[in-house]
Design an enzyme around this catalytic site. Sequence first.
Site, PDB file in Angstrom:
ATOM      1  CG  ASP A 145      -2.195   0.819   1.006  1.00 51.44           C
ATOM      2  OD1 ASP A 145      -3.260   0.199   0.812  1.00 51.44           O
ATOM      3  OD2 ASP A 145      -2.118   2.072   1.003  1.00 51.44           O
TER       4      ASP A 145
ATOM      5  CG  ASP B  35       2.711   5.698  -6.332  1.00 52.66           C
ATOM      6  OD1 ASP B  35       1.721   5.085  -6.784  1.00 52.66           O
ATOM      7  OD2 ASP B  35       2.957   6.887  -6.601  1.00 52.66           O
TER       8      ASP B  35
ATOM      9  CE1 TYR C 260     -12.885   3.843  -8.099  1.00 56.58           C
ATOM     10  CE2 TYR C 260     -15.009   3.365  -9.115  1.00 56.58           C
ATOM     11  CZ  TYR C 260     -14.036   3.075  -8.175  1.00 56.58           C
ATOM     12  OH  TYR C 260     -14.214   2.013  -7.312  1.00 56.58           O
TER      13      TYR C 260
ATOM     14  CE  LYS D  36     -11.987   0.527  -9.573  1.00 60.70           C
ATOM     15  NZ  LYS D  36     -11.044  -0.379  -8.901  1.00 60.70           N
TER      16      LYS D  36
ATOM     17  CB  THR E 175     -14.143   1.076   3.387  1.00 63.33           C
ATOM     18  OG1 THR E 175     -14.218   2.368   2.760  1.00 63.33           O
ATOM     19  CG2 THR E 175     -14.463  -0.001   2.376  1.00 63.33           C
TER      20      THR E 175
END
Length: 257
Positions: free
Chosen positions: A37, A65, A157, A161, A192
Amino acid sequence: MGRAEGRVAIVTGGAGGIGSAIGTLLAREGAAVLLVDADGAALDAVAAGLRAELPDAKLATLVADCGEEASAARIVDCARSELGQIDTLVNCAGMRSYEPLADAKTETWQRILAVNLLSYAWLTQAAIDDLRASGRGSVVNVSSTHAVNPRAGMGQYDVTKAGIVSMTKTLAFEEAKHGIRVNSVCPGLTFTPFHRKRAEAAGRTQADIDSEAQGGCLMGRWADPMEIAYPVLWLASDEASYVTASVLMVDGGRFVL
Ligand SMILES: NC(=O)c1ccc[n+]([C@@H]2O[C@H](COP(=O)([O-])OP(=O)(O)OC[C@H]3O[C@@H](n4cnc5c(N)ncnc54)[C@H](O)[C@@H]3O)[C@@H](O)[C@H]2O)c1
């Protein structure tokens, strides 16, 4: 005998809501897990929790990264040296952007394409020799229901996807002869810490949060990250040995509405 016993797995985005659930479940089921991460503090917290729960687990962490191409080789080197030959790759790292396409900035496009889409391609490429040699290699790419059901305001985004779904199918085609299964999981609304912080910052109550999901799917609620992790575990395991090129909607029944 755990469902992922004897496997070495990489999970990117491993400090996030869904990625940490996937890493935790794979470790509980016997895999040796490398969590990757960009957020080192969050990664330390997840790793500390896992080590407290599973003191004997083979666990490694790497701050990287994923949106930088050079990270892919570092990640693979780390997995090999700390854990062994890679059997399972879960690409889960992701960022969000909220620019309407009419206003979308080139630098945002470049960054989100690198983090959400190219990182999946780079890391798969870097790990491909191990995955081929494994004999039970499995790649699980975390996409989104918005890959097939775009909306206003998150076009960049949603494009990444959709690209993940396409890449999953092509890779499944190309790697079947090498024994690698490649599948995609498309989560629906999954609650989350990111969503909690965002809701709190906007002054929304728990009732507001709950109501967001009510009309969004048959189940009428948000998913817990573990409800995404279990399908990922299944796809990574031998239980899904005849499953490849699939796009698994884990969305509480969104698409019959
Ligand atoms: N939560 C949802 O409702 C939902 C729905 C559909 C798809 N998804 C997808 O699931 C995945 C996980 O999302 P989440 O909801 O757990 O979000 P999250 O923000 O909690 O987790 C994403 C993780 O990726 C990490 N990350 C971001 N950029 C990175 C980079 N450049 N390099 C390395 N790590 C990086 C973040 O630090 C974070 O830990 C993402 O790919 C997301 O698009 C989430």
